[in-house]
Design an enzyme around this catalytic site. Structure first.
Site, PDB file in Angstrom:
ATOM      1  N   ASN A  10    -124.090  25.540  77.906  1.00  0.00           N
ATOM      2  CA  ASN A  10    -123.517  24.658  76.237  1.00  0.00           C
ATOM      3  C   ASN A  10    -124.552  24.572  75.493  1.00  0.00           C
ATOM      4  O   ASN A  10    -125.138  23.630  75.502  1.00  0.00           O
ATOM      5  CB  ASN A  10    -123.098  23.268  77.190  1.00  0.00           C
ATOM      6  N   HIS A  97    -115.388  18.063  75.033  1.00  0.00           N
ATOM      7  CA  HIS A  97    -117.111  18.107  75.441  1.00  0.00           C
ATOM      8  C   HIS A  97    -116.309  16.379  74.431  1.00  0.00           C
ATOM      9  O   HIS A  97    -116.281  15.706  73.145  1.00  0.00           O
ATOM     10  CB  HIS A  97    -117.427  18.660  74.468  1.00  0.00           C
ATOM     11  N   GLU A  99    -119.042  15.142  73.519  1.00  0.00           N
ATOM     12  CA  GLU A  99    -119.808  14.216  71.959  1.00  0.00           C
ATOM     13  C   GLU A  99    -118.598  15.016  70.586  1.00  0.00           C
ATOM     14  O   GLU A  99    -118.628  14.188  69.706  1.00  0.00           O
ATOM     15  CB  GLU A  99    -121.106  15.342  71.438  1.00  0.00           C
ATOM     16  N   GLU A 169    -117.985  15.009  83.732  1.00  0.00           N
ATOM     17  CA  GLU A 169    -118.864  14.606  82.292  1.00  0.00           C
ATOM     18  C   GLU A 169    -119.578  12.855  82.233  1.00  0.00           C
ATOM     19  O   GLU A 169    -118.980  13.008  81.205  1.00  0.00           O
ATOM     20  CB  GLU A 169    -119.357  15.988  81.075  1.00  0.00           C
ATOM     21  N   GLY A 175    -127.388  14.160  78.208  1.00  0.00           N
ATOM     22  CA  GLY A 175    -128.735  14.544  77.527  1.00  0.00           C
ATOM     23  C   GLY A 175    -129.818  13.229  77.505  1.00  0.00           C
ATOM     24  O   GLY A 175    -130.308  12.832  77.448  1.00  0.00           O
ATOM     25  N   SER A 214    -127.027  17.084  82.414  1.00  0.00           N
ATOM     26  CA  SER A 214    -128.574  16.808  83.143  1.00  0.00           C
ATOM     27  C   SER A 214    -128.607  17.491  84.862  1.00  0.00           C
ATOM     28  O   SER A 214    -129.265  17.318  85.063  1.00  0.00           O
ATOM     29  CB  SER A 214    -128.978  15.397  83.047  1.00  0.00           C
TER      30      SER A 214
HETATM   31  P1  PGA Z   1    -127.039  18.258  79.308  1.00  0.00           P
HETATM   32  O1  PGA Z   1    -125.608  17.908  78.723  1.00  0.00           O
HETATM   33  O2  PGA Z   1    -127.346  19.250  80.642  1.00  0.00           O
HETATM   34  O3  PGA Z   1    -127.699  18.561  78.529  1.00  0.00           O
HETATM   35  O4  PGA Z   1    -127.096  16.702  79.981  1.00  0.00           O
HETATM   36  C1  PGA Z   1    -124.048  18.849  79.065  1.00  0.00           C
HETATM   37  C2  PGA Z   1    -122.802  18.964  78.800  1.00  0.00           C
HETATM   38  O5  PGA Z   1    -122.998  18.519  77.132  1.00  0.00           O
HETATM   39  O6  PGA Z   1    -121.950  19.655  78.744  1.00  0.00           O
END
Ligand code: PGA
Length: 253
Positions: A10, A97, A99, A169, A175, A214
């Site tokens: 992603n 997602h 976010e 997730e 992140g 991560s």
């Molecule tokens: P990350 O993001 O690997 O940077 O933690 C994962 C994601 O949001 O799909």
């Protein structure tokens, strides 16, 4: 347990069209040798889908989008429909997602409509679920992800459920450099698998449940060794072809 592992990158809101084309070309060269063993996809921003798709043409690396609107067309300024994503060369699309849920108000109901619209257009939705840190600390993880997955899949028949992927997730791991332990991931993945068995008994074992948050080359193999971890949804580390390939290698062990 599902057969082939699935590693999906992603890219979030990174890379112009030209940069995305170059990165897609690198990923293709690095990942193609593993395509027999591992399913691989990249998920660039909308504006870079076409450029990335051109570089992937004829390869076994899939293309996906980060979001979708549920109507097929109309006066919906700023939105992109599932048939448009198919037209741009997409095979996959993320739905829900964290976010999107956190910053753009995507509700469980919106995620359900997006999942449905994606399936109707022939896309494979990747339905994302995950708890926040306060939710984990108050012992509500399984309740939260259970509610999210049941809401997203409500009204779908077993054949439709068989065409989707679920991504767990944990919001606190995205992140942040903090990864769930493989035990924490396995516990949630097993709970999600149990719900899938209830909703689509014949398909449940073959549905991929990805872990995201991560994931890096040095923790991928351990996470992916868990019985119900069928792949990874990778953010930051998917922007470097070398790191992304390291994660793909982790999926072959
Ligand atoms: P990350 O993001 O690997 O940077 O933690 C994962 C994601 O949001 O799909």
């Amino acid at each position: 347990m599902a057969g082939k592992k699935f590693i999906c990158g992603n890219w979030k809101m990174y890379r112009t069209a030209a940069e995305a084309g170059a990165l897609a070309r690198e990923v293709r060269a690095a990942a193609e040798p593993y395509a027999d063993k591992v399913e691989v996809a990249i998920v660039p921003p909308f504006t870079a889908l076409w450029a990335a798709g051109v570089e992937l043409k004829g390869s076994r690396i899939g293309l996906g989008a980060q979001d979708v609107f549920w109507e097929t067309q109309g006066a919906f300024t700023g939105e992109v429909s599932a048939p448009m994503l198919v037209d741009a060369g997409c095979r996959y699309v993320l739905a829900g997602h964290s976010e999107r849920r956190q910053f753009f108000g995507d509700t469980d109901e919106a995620v359900r409509k997006k999942t449905r619209a994606a399936l109707a257009a022939g896309l494979h939705p990747i339905v994302c679920v995950g708890e926040t840190l306060p939710e984990r600390e108050s012992g509500r993880t399984l309740e939260v992800v259970g509610r999210q997955v049941r809401a997203a899949l409500a009204g779908l028949d077993a054949g439709e459920i068989a065409r989707l992927t679920v991504a767990y997730e944990p919001v606190w791991a995205i992140g942040t450099g903090k990864t769930a332990t493989s035990e924490q991931a396995q516990e949630v993945h097993a709970a999600l698998r149990a719900i899938l068995r209830e909703l689509a008994p014949a398909a449940a074992d073959a549905i991929r449940i990805l872990y995201g948050g991560s994931v890096k080359p040095d923790n991928a193999a351990e996470l992916l060794s868990q019985p119900d971890v069928d792949g990874a949804l990778v953010g930051g580390a998917s922007l470097k072809a070398l790191d992304f390939t390291g994660i793909i290698q982790g999926a072959t062990r």
